[in-house]
Design a protein around this motif. Structure first.
Motif, PDB file in Angstrom:
ATOM      1  N   LYS A   6       0.844  -1.181   0.000  1.00 51.74           N
ATOM      2  CA  LYS A   6       0.000   0.000   0.000  1.00 51.74           C
ATOM      3  C   LYS A   6       0.877   1.228   0.000  1.00 51.74           C
ATOM      4  CE  LYS A   6      -2.252  -0.904   3.801  1.00 51.74           C
ATOM      5  NZ  LYS A   6      -1.804  -2.197   4.223  1.00 51.74           N
ATOM      6  N   LEU A   7       0.568   2.164  -0.898  1.00 54.20           N
ATOM      7  CA  LEU A   7       1.231   3.463  -0.919  1.00 54.20           C
ATOM      8  C   LEU A   7       0.282   4.454  -0.290  1.00 54.20           C
ATOM      9  CD1 LEU A   7       2.767   3.490  -4.494  1.00 54.20           C
ATOM     10  CD2 LEU A   7       3.952   3.204  -2.320  1.00 54.20           C
ATOM     11  N   GLU A   8       0.647   5.007   0.814  1.00 54.72           N
ATOM     12  CA  GLU A   8      -0.219   5.932   1.503  1.00 54.72           C
ATOM     13  C   GLU A   8       0.085   7.343   0.999  1.00 54.72           C
ATOM     14  OE1 GLU A   8       0.231   3.256   5.508  1.00 54.72           O
ATOM     15  OE2 GLU A   8       0.348   5.425   5.656  1.00 54.72           O
ATOM     16  N   ASP A   9      -0.601   7.739  -0.109  1.00 54.19           N
ATOM     17  CA  ASP A   9      -0.250   9.009  -0.721  1.00 54.19           C
ATOM     18  C   ASP A   9      -0.804  10.180   0.059  1.00 54.19           C
ATOM     19  OD1 ASP A   9      -2.935   9.309  -1.391  1.00 54.19           O
ATOM     20  OD2 ASP A   9      -2.474  10.014  -3.419  1.00 54.19           O
ATOM     21  N   GLY A  10      -1.405   9.895   1.225  1.00 49.83           N
ATOM     22  CA  GLY A  10      -1.952  10.988   2.003  1.00 49.83           C
ATOM     23  C   GLY A  10      -1.367  11.103   3.375  1.00 49.83           C
ATOM     24  N   ASP A  11      -0.253  10.537   3.634  1.00 43.20           N
ATOM     25  CA  ASP A  11       0.344  10.580   4.965  1.00 43.20           C
ATOM     26  C   ASP A  11       0.735  11.985   5.366  1.00 43.20           C
ATOM     27  OD1 ASP A  11       3.163   9.015   6.575  1.00 43.20           O
ATOM     28  OD2 ASP A  11       1.182   9.441   7.321  1.00 43.20           O
ATOM     29  N   MET A  12       0.877  12.860   4.347  1.00 42.25           N
ATOM     30  CA  MET A  12       1.187  14.261   4.544  1.00 42.25           C
ATOM     31  C   MET A  12       2.462  14.473   5.337  1.00 42.25           C
ATOM     32  SD  MET A  12      -1.162  15.361   2.839  1.00 42.25           S
ATOM     33  CE  MET A  12      -0.481  16.966   3.045  1.00 42.25           C
ATOM     34  N   GLU A  13       3.380  13.564   5.155  1.00 45.69           N
ATOM     35  CA  GLU A  13       4.676  13.650   5.842  1.00 45.69           C
ATOM     36  C   GLU A  13       4.471  13.741   7.353  1.00 45.69           C
ATOM     37  OE1 GLU A  13       6.807  13.049   3.870  1.00 45.69           O
ATOM     38  OE2 GLU A  13       5.942  13.673   2.000  1.00 45.69           O
ATOM     39  N   MET A 112      -8.874   8.364  -3.874  1.00 51.12           N
ATOM     40  CA  MET A 112      -8.662   9.590  -3.088  1.00 51.12           C
ATOM     41  C   MET A 112      -9.440   9.588  -1.776  1.00 51.12           C
ATOM     42  SD  MET A 112      -9.125  12.412  -6.104  1.00 51.12           S
ATOM     43  CE  MET A 112      -8.753  11.973  -7.797  1.00 51.12           C
ATOM     44  N   PHE A 113     -10.485   8.790  -1.710  1.00 54.65           N
ATOM     45  CA  PHE A 113     -11.362   8.798  -0.546  1.00 54.65           C
ATOM     46  C   PHE A 113     -11.106   7.629   0.400  1.00 54.65           C
ATOM     47  CE2 PHE A 113     -13.493  10.572  -4.295  1.00 54.65           C
ATOM     48  CZ  PHE A 113     -13.625  11.888  -3.877  1.00 54.65           C
ATOM     49  N   SER A 167      -0.715  -0.841  -4.592  1.00 59.41           N
ATOM     50  CA  SER A 167      -1.982  -0.126  -4.497  1.00 59.41           C
ATOM     51  C   SER A 167      -1.750   1.258  -3.913  1.00 59.41           C
ATOM     52  CB  SER A 167      -2.967  -0.912  -3.616  1.00 59.41           C
ATOM     53  OG  SER A 167      -3.281  -2.163  -4.191  1.00 59.41           O
ATOM     54  N   MET A 168      -2.559   2.210  -4.353  1.00 59.53           N
ATOM     55  CA  MET A 168      -2.421   3.581  -3.899  1.00 59.53           C
ATOM     56  C   MET A 168      -3.736   4.055  -3.292  1.00 59.53           C
ATOM     57  SD  MET A 168      -1.413   6.982  -6.102  1.00 59.53           S
ATOM     58  CE  MET A 168      -0.301   5.974  -7.084  1.00 59.53           C
ATOM     59  N   VAL A 169      -3.669   4.646  -2.107  1.00 60.81           N
ATOM     60  CA  VAL A 169      -4.849   5.209  -1.466  1.00 60.81           C
ATOM     61  C   VAL A 169      -4.482   6.546  -0.848  1.00 60.81           C
ATOM     62  CG1 VAL A 169      -5.914   2.971  -0.963  1.00 60.81           C
ATOM     63  CG2 VAL A 169      -4.358   3.985   0.709  1.00 60.81           C
ATOM     64  N   GLY A 170      -5.471   7.408  -0.713  1.00 64.43           N
ATOM     65  CA  GLY A 170      -5.258   8.672  -0.027  1.00 64.43           C
ATOM     66  C   GLY A 170      -5.508   9.878  -0.905  1.00 64.43           C
TER      67      GLY A 170
END
Length: 250
Positions: A6-13, A112-113, A167-170
């Motif tokens: 999983k790629l957490e594209d919303g971790d926001m650093e 995105m959700f 997989s990408m989420v966020g």
């Protein structure tokens, strides 16, 4: 069964800027607004324009007081519980996977959700609360939604271009686009990092971008290219909209 990446594209650093998801109180962003005088009267720059065509329905009446940013926030919370209760369904049919995107193109939007864990959701929704609602208040509902969705799609495509697996989420690609657009049309906004360190929104954009560039290839499961390309999309939107939406706040 193969372990799912999983790629957490919303971790926001979160780890870099906020001390980790487990320390939520140290990871909040805030906006500071001032007042400006225009036409001989005092006017709050973040008050909605009652005659903005984006706020008036085609039937001539005003729309319900439910913002798109608020609806996105609620949808993300609802789908988080769907992810908890039905993880297989969520990652098979809602998360974005480069291997299946051709047969499931809706995942370019639905990913995105979806959020990987509570910290992931919390920081993205905090970001959406401050920056998303601010942008929507300035440019109107339909343009905000356009910026959010297109920035998210551009961010996803950018990430798939450099890492065509997993997989990408966020929502971070979309949220970086929101922040980038605000940095162009509302440079007067101040960001309080940790509620302590004041930065202009433009300085914050540069800081986030530099961190993402330096962290690419680190293997930290954060989709840094999605952040960068989403931000570029938002900056492009800001360039197109600045003449229309900045004059009110000068």
């Amino acid at each position: 069964m193969a372990k799912r990446q999983k790629l957490e594209d919303g971790d926001m650093e979160a780890k870099e800027f906020f001390g980790g998801a487990g320390r939520a109180s140290a990871g909040r962003l805030s906006l500071k607004a001032g007042r400006q005088r225009e036409g001989g009267r005092e006017d709050r720059w973040n008050d909605p324009d009652p005659w903005d065509e984006d706020r008036i329905s085609s039937s001539g009446g005003f729309r319900l007081p439910v913002t798109y940013s608020g609806m996105i926030l609620a949808l993300c919370v609802i789908l988080f519980f769907v992810r908890v209760l039905a993880p297989a369904f969520t990652f098979d049919y809602l998360a974005l996977n480069p291997a299946t995107v051709a047969s499931r193109p809706w995942t370019l939007i639905t990913h995105m959700f979806i959020h990987a864990d509570m910290g992931h959701l919390f920081f993205n929704m905090l970001f959406l609360f401050f920056f998303g609602m601010e942008l929507e208040n300035r440019v109107g509902e339909s343009k905000f939604l356009q910026i959010f969705i297109i920035s998210g799609i551009v961010g996803a495509v950018g990430q798939m271009a450099v890492l065509p697996a997993g997989s990408m989420v966020g929502a971070s690609g979309a949220l970086f686009g929101v922040m980038g657009c605000l940095a162009v049309i509302a440079p007067e906004i101040k960001v309080l990092l940790f509620f302590v360190i004041p930065l202009s929104i433009r300085a914050a954009v540069v800081l986030f971008a530099v961190i993402d560039f330096t962290m690419m290839g680190s293997g930290d499961s954060i989709a840094h290219m999605a952040h960068i390309t989403g931000l570029l999309a938002g900056l492009a939107f800001g360039g197109m909209l600045k003449d229309r939406y900045r004059y009110r706040y000068r």
